[in-house]
Design an enzyme around this catalytic site. Structure first.
Site, short mmCIF file in Angstrom:
data_model
loop_
_atom_site.label_atom_id
_atom_site.label_comp_id
_atom_site.label_asym_id
_atom_site.label_seq_id
_atom_site.Cartn_x
_atom_site.Cartn_y
_atom_site.Cartn_z
N ASP A 77 0.81 -1.22 0.00
CA ASP A 77 0.00 0.00 0.00
C ASP A 77 0.85 1.28 0.00
O ASP A 77 0.44 2.30 0.55
CB ASP A 77 -0.98 0.02 1.19
CG ASP A 77 -1.77 -1.25 1.30
OD1 ASP A 77 -2.25 -1.70 0.26
OD2 ASP A 77 -1.88 -1.81 2.40
N LYS A 96 2.12 2.09 -5.21
CA LYS A 96 2.82 1.62 -6.41
C LYS A 96 1.99 1.82 -7.68
O LYS A 96 2.52 2.19 -8.72
CB LYS A 96 3.13 0.12 -6.29
CG LYS A 96 4.09 -0.21 -5.16
CD LYS A 96 4.29 -1.70 -5.04
CE LYS A 96 3.10 -2.46 -4.49
NZ LYS A 96 2.74 -2.16 -3.09
N GLY A 110 -4.15 -4.37 -4.29
CA GLY A 110 -5.15 -3.35 -4.62
C GLY A 110 -4.40 -2.11 -5.07
O GLY A 110 -3.75 -1.46 -4.25
N HIS A 111 -4.44 -1.84 -6.35
CA HIS A 111 -3.69 -0.70 -6.88
C HIS A 111 -4.67 0.38 -7.33
O HIS A 111 -5.44 0.18 -8.27
CB HIS A 111 -2.77 -1.15 -8.02
CG HIS A 111 -1.67 -2.07 -7.55
ND1 HIS A 111 -0.93 -2.86 -8.38
CD2 HIS A 111 -1.19 -2.29 -6.29
CE1 HIS A 111 -0.05 -3.55 -7.66
NE2 HIS A 111 -0.19 -3.21 -6.39
N GLN A 137 2.14 -5.99 -3.11
CA GLN A 137 2.46 -6.05 -1.67
C GLN A 137 3.77 -5.30 -1.40
O GLN A 137 4.06 -4.34 -2.12
CB GLN A 137 2.55 -7.51 -1.18
CG GLN A 137 1.21 -8.24 -1.13
CD GLN A 137 0.78 -8.82 -2.45
OE1 GLN A 137 1.58 -9.44 -3.14
NE2 GLN A 137 -0.47 -8.65 -2.81
P1 IMP Z 1 -2.60 -12.90 1.83
O1 IMP Z 1 -1.65 -12.32 0.84
O2 IMP Z 1 -4.03 -12.68 1.48
O3 IMP Z 1 -2.27 -14.32 2.17
O4 IMP Z 1 -2.37 -12.07 3.20
C1 IMP Z 1 -1.17 -12.18 3.94
C2 IMP Z 1 -0.80 -10.83 4.54
O5 IMP Z 1 -0.43 -9.94 3.50
C3 IMP Z 1 -1.92 -10.13 5.30
O6 IMP Z 1 -1.34 -9.39 6.37
C4 IMP Z 1 -2.49 -9.17 4.29
O7 IMP Z 1 -3.12 -8.07 4.89
C5 IMP Z 1 -1.22 -8.75 3.57
N1 IMP Z 1 -1.46 -8.30 2.21
C6 IMP Z 1 -1.74 -9.04 1.13
N2 IMP Z 1 -1.88 -8.26 0.04
C7 IMP Z 1 -1.66 -7.00 0.43
C8 IMP Z 1 -1.63 -5.74 -0.24
O8 IMP Z 1 -1.81 -5.63 -1.46
N3 IMP Z 1 -1.37 -4.66 0.53
C9 IMP Z 1 -1.11 -4.75 1.86
N4 IMP Z 1 -1.12 -5.90 2.53
C10 IMP Z 1 -1.39 -7.02 1.82
#
Ligand code: IMP
Length: 434
Positions: free
Chosen positions: A14, A17, A41-42, A225
């Site tokens: 977040d 990017k 989420g972009h 991420q």
């Molecule tokens: P997962 O990727 O859904 O397995 O989540 C694992 C961890 O990564 C959790 O803490 C999510 O909140 C975090 N996470 C996954 N995708 C994002 C993102 O795009 N932005 C911020 N945190 C993310």
């Protein structure tokens, strides 16, 4: 600049990017996603119009840019089709511009059921995943039972594979988690229903990228991420399930590492985190609230409130090393407008030691206390400023100090969500239009 560029998040995701990728893509022939899935989420804002992308590369809003989804991405067919429909409804033509690697592992409904069951079973220790089935899909990939996109093209084979994998996962759902099993036929039918729409998009992405490279076309690799969520180097186990670092751009797309020329590290001017896990600079006070409100810190994928805190230079330094970052892009500087004092975390206190690199043991990370350096804030607005000299002196001092502590040059500063709210310091990244 005639080189390829990797854009990665240096924190817990977040960092903004999507906006930067969209802003830069004018200079590139192609944008490639190389890891993660629709957990990302972009958010892009162009002349006030907001678009949120989860899976499709952020280059899609530029009509001349090709978008590729590499083998390192875990693919939800339903999420991809929904996103394509949303873009088309918004008048954005995607035909002929999007290609998906045949080697992508498919996220299927049982991955989501497992993600949910596992989080439920963890209770207080839950990771706080996005619930999109990302982790279980990567587990299948590594366990060599994952189902790849090309397998969908052979109906009989695909059906057999899904049945076999689901027999295994249904046992786990029932016997380990006490959850309901899933029927395989609806899963098979739903996936096969996408076949005619996905087939024309399937491509040999490594070969496409090689050809583009050979033709002297520039490629932008779009990370999702952030580095601190990397499966190997992040705050394990509170991480995502992919390698989020710049190095993964090579393995997750199929273009070799010598083709990754410049790494732009995106750094939010403060820190946020969604989900559980250590966060030494977290602020559970009025300043944290201020950052959250001004920065609209709600997850673009799940809508969850993001945890907010001061900029953590200790964690950032590790991130910059891991990613061999060429230049920093500081985003959301304007969110700090109006704060009297700013703090930078320059060390961690762990028991009686002062650490300048984060501990590798997650249990130690959890109990680290921040050691701060204070800097004066500024009251003037920085929103929308596009010339460095126009920034308040205190804002320039804050940015310079970050670069100094990180031993990495400032390349780009973002002063607002719009494409236009961008200030370039590294001439290599300047666009013809700037
Ligand atoms: P997962 O990727 O859904 O397995 O989540 C694992 C961890 O990564 C959790 O803490 C999510 O909140 C975090 N996470 C996954 N995708 C994002 C993102 O795009 N932005 C911020 N945190 C993310």
């Amino acid at each position: 600049m005639s080189d390829n560029l990797v854009v990665i998040g240096t924190q817990w995701g977040d960092e903004g990017k999507g906006k930067i990728v969209d802003w830069l893509t004018e200079q590139f022939a192609a944008v490639v996603r190389f890891q993660g899935g629709h957990n990302a989420g972009h958010t892009l804002v162009i002349q006030g119009e907001k678009t949120v992308l989860h899976l499709i590369p952020s280059g899609i809003l530029r009509p001349q840019v090709r978008c590729l989804i590499g083998n390192g991405v875990v693919l939800s067919l339903s999420a991809l089709m929904e996103e394509l429909e949303t873009l088309e409804q918004a008048g954005i033509a995607t035909a002929g511009r999007l290609q998906v690697s045949s080697a992508c592992n498919l996220i299927l409904p049982y991955h989501i059921a497992l993600d949910e069951a596992r989080e439920r079973a963890l209770g207080q220790q839950a990771i706080g995943t996005t619930g999109r089935g990302i982790g279980p899909c990567y587990e299948d990939k590594v366990a060599r039972r994952g189902i790849r996109l090309y397998e969908l093209l052979d109906e009989a084979h695909f059906s057999r594979r899904v049945q076999a994998v689901m027999a295994y996962h249904n046992t786990i759902l029932q016997q380990v988690f006490g959850a309901e099993p899933l029927a395989s036929q609806p899963v098979i039918n739903a996936a096969l229903a996408y076949r005619t729409r996905i087939e024309p998009l399937i491509a040999d992405v490594p070969d496409e990228l090689y050809r583009l490279s050979q033709a002297g076309q520039r490629i932008l690799f779009e990370g999702a991420q952030g580095a601190l969520l990397d499966i190997d180097h992040g705050t394990y186990p509170y991480v995502t399930s992919s390698n989020t670092l710049s190095g993964a751009a090579a393995s997750g797309s199929g273009l070799g590492p010598r083709a990754l020329h410049y790494v732009l590290g995106i750094v939010k001017a403060y820190t946020t985190r969604v989900g559980s896990g250590p966060f030494p600079t977290e602020l559970n006070d009025a300043v944290g609230q201020y950052l959250g409100e001004r920065g609209h810190e709600f997850g673009a994928t799940t809508g969850r409130k993001r945890r907010c805190g001061w900029l953590d230079i200790v964690a950032l330094r590790r991130s910059l090393q891991l990613n061999s970052v060429s230049g920093l892009c500081i985003t959301k500087l304007d969110v700090l407008d109006g704060l009297e004092v700013l703090k930078l975390c320059v060390a961690y206190r762990y028991q009686d030691q002062e650490l300048t690199t984060p501990p590798l043991d997650g249990r130690q990370f959890t109990v680290c206390e921040p050691v701060y350096e204070e800097l004066p804030g500024w009251s003037d607005s920085t929103a929308g400023i596009t010339c460095y000299a126009d920034l308040p002196a205190a804002a320039r001092a804050y940015l310079t100090r970050i670069a100094e502590l990180c031993n990495t040059p400032l390349a780009v500063i973002s002063t607002g969500p719009d494409r236009a709210d961008t200030l370039v310091l590294d001439p290599q990244l300047a666009r013809a239009a700037d």
